[in-house]
Enzyme design. Structure first.
Site, mmCIF file in Angstrom:
data_model
loop_
_atom_site.group_PDB
_atom_site.id
_atom_site.type_symbol
_atom_site.label_atom_id
_atom_site.label_comp_id
_atom_site.label_asym_id
_atom_site.label_seq_id
_atom_site.Cartn_x
_atom_site.Cartn_y
_atom_site.Cartn_z
ATOM 1 N N HIS A 1 0.838 -1.197 0.000
ATOM 2 C CA HIS A 1 0.000 0.000 0.000
ATOM 3 C C HIS A 1 0.869 1.242 0.000
ATOM 4 C CE1 HIS A 1 0.004 1.534 4.257
ATOM 5 N NE2 HIS A 1 0.177 0.269 4.606
ATOM 6 N N ASP B 1 5.462 2.775 7.233
ATOM 7 C CA ASP B 1 4.111 2.280 6.946
ATOM 8 C C ASP B 1 3.430 3.173 5.907
ATOM 9 O OD1 ASP B 1 1.670 0.989 7.041
ATOM 10 O OD2 ASP B 1 1.048 1.940 8.918
ATOM 11 N N GLU C 1 -5.413 1.911 1.792
ATOM 12 C CA GLU C 1 -5.294 0.798 2.736
ATOM 13 C C GLU C 1 -5.618 1.254 4.141
ATOM 14 O OE1 GLU C 1 -3.169 -1.812 5.698
ATOM 15 O OE2 GLU C 1 -3.009 0.334 5.336
ATOM 16 N N ASP D 1 4.132 -5.071 3.659
ATOM 17 C CA ASP D 1 3.562 -3.968 4.430
ATOM 18 C C ASP D 1 4.412 -3.749 5.676
ATOM 19 O OD1 ASP D 1 2.015 -2.083 5.657
ATOM 20 O OD2 ASP D 1 0.166 -3.251 5.670
#
Length: 459
Positions: free
Chosen positions: A220, A232, A265, A297
């Site tokens: 993502h 992240d 996401e 991820d």
């Protein structure tokens, strides 16, 4: 491939993502200019490597926390507003702190005798956060404060817009302390934005390889709205991007590789869900042609583990249905680590990232993860260093998730694994789905023979 995908080049992509966030309100969240610029960077890089790219647009409910605060008896409490929480009035809502008769508040009967006009203190567990917040509002609560049932901060989502009490999450320690302070005056304020916006996935695929046996890899691209999202999931996005760049130089691939950078996401796995749903409705044969999906991820967590999704359930029983072939997909990753004498551990195959839509569609899946808000164990400290007793990424979903707070060694290890799995699966998926690419003679092509020899020495 593992040597070609150098961590310095991956870091160059991450520097670009950081620069984008710095220039766009500090984040790269879906539906924002920072996300649009991130998508354009990925597209430009792919096109320079020779790929055609596609933007797959979809609508979603945009959510952002503008400001929030929680005080009990005049003392501030750290909290994290839950995604899709409605706003409170300006100045917040105030009432005595009260708990439902059953701590988790999952059934209407759990709220018998709850004093209307109170702020509800609820335990995590047994049902979705949205159920708790909806039940709290029905019982007359002016706000819902959910405390964690394990160590670490609580970053929750209500799952989508609904008829909820304004809701936030706090730590287990704070929740237990507040249970002794029931009745104290509590004020919660949350100013949020909740509106419909559009965003997109970025897709690209190799021009080589059979298109009826496609290997998909995804990460993502969006961050939370509260920070640049460099771990992240800038890390997964950047490692995947550099893998695609280097794979474009391959002279021959038996199977097509399709790369995806998912949007939204952080709003509920929406980009990957849209992609799979679109194929189901409009091109189900293309969905069946996907041999396996690998998800990346968070692969540079500062207090990291080297984690592989436990598709064979050798450590964690999955709470999702695991498609046949997923264990063999996991083996590609774990065999690589074993061949490099690299320690690794299983991480739960829980459906909490973008592989969820693929396994729901019966597509084998696995992936890599260096950790988010789980607390590092002493055993993990022995294997990977770092510090036991604190979470794997202390900057998870915060403004501090930036370029200065990565573990570059972990990123290097994971980038090599992504690169290696890409070339291995581009040549042979027969262990996963019994499909073998063949030369014109009907015998396995030369690349397959070579990779079978390599695979033998990896097992």
């Amino acid at each position: 491939m593992a040597k070609a995908v150098e961590v310095a080049d991956v870091m160059d992509h991450l520097e670009a993502f950081q620069d984008i966030a710095d220039s766009h309100d500090g984040n790269r969240g879906a539906g924002t200019s920072g996300y649009d610029a991130s998508g354009a960077y990925v597209e430009d890089t792919l096109r320079a490597a020779g790929y055609d790219t596609q933007r797959q647009w979809f609508d979603f409910t945009y959510f952002e926390v503008v400001s929030s605060s929680l005080t009990v008896g005049g003392s501030p409490i750290d909290e994290n507003v839950m995604s899709y929480s409605p706003s409170t009035p300006v100045g917040g809502v105030t009432g005595p702190l009260a708990a439902p008769a059953v701590a988790t508040g999952c059934a209407a009967g759990d709220w018998a005798g709850f004093p209307a006009g109170s702020v509800a203190l609820i335990s995590r567990g047994a049902c979705a956060f949205g159920v708790k917040a909806a039940n709290a509002k029905t019982a007359g609560a002016v706000a819902a404060v959910v405390y964690n049932n394990e160590e670490g901060e609580l970053h929750g989502t209500l799952g989508g817009p609904g008829d909820y009490a304004p809701a936030t999450g706090i730590t287990q320690a704070d929740g237990k302390a507040l249970l002794a302070r029931l009745g104290e005056t509590t004020t919660f304020e949350a100013q949020t934005v909740l509106e419909e916006r559009s965003t997109f996935n970025v897709l690209a695929e190799t021009d080589k390889g059979r298109d009826d046996n496609v290997v998909m890899m995804g990460a993502h691209l969006d961050s939370v709205n509260d920070g640049p999202g460099i771990n992240d999931n800038g890390t997964g996005s950047a490692a995947l991007l550099e893998t695609a760049v280097q794979l474009a130089k391959a002279n021959k691939l038996n199977n097509k590789l399709r790369f995806a950078w998912w949007g939204a996401e952080e709003h509920g796995l929406l980009g990957s869900e849209h992609y799979v749903a679109d194929l189901k409705e409009n091109d189900p044969a293309a969905l069946e042609d996907i041999a396996t999906y690998l998800n990346f991820d968070m692969v540079g967590s500062p207090n990291h583990i080297i984690g592989v999704y436990d598709a064979d359930q050798s450590t964690y029983e999955a709470d999702v249905d695991v498609p046949e072939g997923s264990a063999e997909t996991e083996d590609v990753l774990t065999d690589w680590f074993d061949s490099q004498d690299q320690a690794w551990v299983d991480t739960p195959f829980s459906g909490r990232s973008d592989y969820a839509a693929f396994i729901d569609a019966g597509i084998p899946s696995s992936g890599l993860f260096t950790g988010a808000d789980d607390v590092k164990t002493e055993e993990q400290e022995d294997l990977f260093g770092g510090t036991a007793g604190i979470i794997l990424d202390p900057n998870y979903h915060t403004p501090e998730d930036d370029i200065s707070n990565l573990n570059v060694d972990a990123l290097d290890v994971m980038s090599d694994a992504i690169a290696a799995s890409a070339i291995l699966l581009a040549q042979d998926t027969s262990d996963i789905n019994n499909k073998r690419s063949r030369g014109k003679s009907g015998k396995p092509g030369p690349d397959v023979v070579v990779m079978e020899h390599v695979a033998h020495h990896l097992r």
